[in-house]
Design an enzyme around this catalytic site. Structure first.
Site, PDB file in Angstrom:
ATOM      1  CB  THR A  14     -24.378  -9.231  -2.222  1.00 23.73           C
ATOM      2  OG1 THR A  14     -25.605  -8.660  -1.494  1.00 23.73           O
ATOM      3  CG2 THR A  14     -24.761 -10.154  -2.603  1.00 23.73           C
ATOM      4  NE  ARG A  42     -31.802  -3.412  -1.931  1.00 17.78           N
ATOM      5  CZ  ARG A  42     -31.853  -3.299  -0.928  1.00 17.78           C
ATOM      6  NH1 ARG A  42     -32.624  -3.025  -0.171  1.00 17.78           N
ATOM      7  NH2 ARG A  42     -30.237  -3.151  -0.307  1.00 17.78           N
ATOM      8  CB  CYS A 133     -12.231  -0.432   9.315  1.00 17.66           C
ATOM      9  SG  CYS A 133     -12.520   0.630   9.043  1.00 17.66           S
ATOM     10  CD  GLN A 160     -11.071   6.255   8.814  1.00 16.85           C
ATOM     11  OE1 GLN A 160     -11.781   6.959   9.387  1.00 16.85           O
ATOM     12  NE2 GLN A 160     -12.393   5.458   8.699  1.00 16.85           N
ATOM     13  N   GLY A 164     -14.766   2.133   2.585  1.00 19.07           N
ATOM     14  CA  GLY A 164     -15.268   2.175   4.330  1.00 19.07           C
ATOM     15  C   GLY A 164     -16.948   2.630   3.814  1.00 19.07           C
ATOM     16  CG  HIS A 246      -9.184   3.246   6.727  1.00 21.59           C
ATOM     17  ND1 HIS A 246      -9.790   3.193   5.341  1.00 21.59           N
ATOM     18  CD2 HIS A 246     -10.232   3.218   6.976  1.00 21.59           C
ATOM     19  CE1 HIS A 246     -11.317   3.588   5.204  1.00 21.59           C
ATOM     20  NE2 HIS A 246     -11.377   2.720   6.644  1.00 21.59           N
ATOM     21  CG  ASN A 319     -10.488   0.375   3.849  1.00 20.84           C
ATOM     22  OD1 ASN A 319      -9.769   0.242   3.336  1.00 20.84           O
ATOM     23  ND2 ASN A 319     -12.358   0.343   3.203  1.00 20.84           N
TER      24      ASN A 319
END
Length: 340
Positions: A14, A42, A133, A160, A164, A246, A319
């Site tokens: 998720t 959750r 990444c 970046q 990320g 990135h 990324n």
């Protein structure tokens, strides 16, 4: 002969990267027999689309991997450290996107364009590590040059995207941007300072030597993937107010001379690379152009006039895709075809 069908699990399904992993499995027509979507308690009850069906999310547990052939993890280092060994004990092969296993000498660290042969070492622990990444896109761009003339030293500065850090960071940038633009008070919770209209030279925690953990990841992972511990590497990683993609300024010193034109030609033929380099027409890679792409884009290729054997380049990639999800699915494709 049709490809063998694979039972797949995605742990952390998720999250931003987990969602993209599910999408990549579908986009790339991975031979899925069944798919199990796993996350924390959750998220139980949520449903994600896969091949026209809505698949319910199950709670990630120690016994979640019975009958699973490949489990792709994007659930954080602590989660991977705990659950990956349980998955491996069932005979499932784990492809892990966290930093938990990357520097384990018994766990292969793989970028398919560079070291697909290392996948065979999954048999050591039943785990394959997906690199960071920022490391992935850099080594995809540098590997052809390293193979041709050897790289002695790398100096890299990264720019970046907030994705990320995860969805909450994306939301924080959006919220701060709206607040700042309308002169309203803004909130800061994900980063220690405002990220909107700002640059933070701070990714992950600071270490005793003054570097951040993200910077040291790039150093150690690059050496392991390129299989050359002698390369000198220094990195500065910066978080910028960009949602996806990135960017990296990369300076290399090679052992043998290579001209900018030779480097450009070499990169134009390299797997996973797209050269975008016509500065006279204002054409160069940008983060806004790579979103949704799986290639690593390289431009601003030029000789470093301060040293005899130096090359500068600008490297940009999505990324979330090549920097995480796509690379993991590419590993799974080779694993399924050659080893399972």
């Amino acid at each position: 002969m049709s490809p063998k069908k694979i039972n797949v699990a995605v742990a952390g399904a998720t999250g931003v990267v987990g969602n993209q992993m599910v999408a990549c499995l579908e986009e790339r027509n991975f031979p899925v027999r069944s798919i199990r979507l796993l996350a924390s308690s959750r998220s139980v009850g949520r449903k994600l689309a896969f091949r026209g069906e809505m698949i319910g999310v199950e709670e990630l547990k120690e016994d979640s991997f019975k009958g699973v052939d490949i489990a792709i993890f994007s659930a954080g280092g602590g989660t991977s450290s705990h659950f990956a060994p349980f998955a491996a004990k069932t005979g499932c092969v784990v492809i892990d996107n966290s930093s938990a296993w990357r520097m384990d000498p018994e766990v292969p660290l793989v970028v398919p364009e560079i070291n697909p042969h290392a996948i065979a070492d999954y048999k050591n622990k039943g785990i394959i590590a997906n690199p960071n990444c920022s490391t992935i896109q850099m080594v995809v761009a540098l590997n052809p040059i390293h193979k041709k003339c050897g790289i002695k030293r790398i100096v890299v500065s990264t720019y970046q995207a907030v994705s990320g850090t995860g969805k909450k960071a994306v939301d924080e940038l959006a919220d701060q941007t709206r607040s700042f633009a309308s002169s309203r008070e803004y909130k800061t919770s994900i980063y220690p300072h405002r990220i909107a209209f700002n640059c933070l030279p701070h990714i992950d925690v600071f270490l005793d030597n003054g570097y951040t953990r993200e910077e040291i990841k790039m150093v150690n992972e690059t050496r392991k993937i390129l299989e050359d511990a002698t390369i000198g590497i220094t990195a500065t990683t910066v978080r910028v107010p960009v949602f996806f993609g990135h960017s990296e300024s990369v300076n290399i010193e090679t052992r043998e001379h290579i001209s900018a034109d030779e480097a450009r030609m070499l990169l134009s033929k390299a797997p996973g690379v797209k050269v975008v380099d016509d500065p006279a027409r204002n054409i160069y890679p940008m983060a806004i152009d790579v979103e949704g792409q799986d290639l690593t884009f390289v431009g601003r290729i030029r000789e470093d006039e301060s040293i005899p054997n130096g090359i500068n380049m600008w490297v940009v990639a999505d990324n979330i895709r090549k920097g995480a999800a796509t690379n993991a699915v590419q590993i799974a494709e080779i694993l399924a075809k050659k080893y399972l």
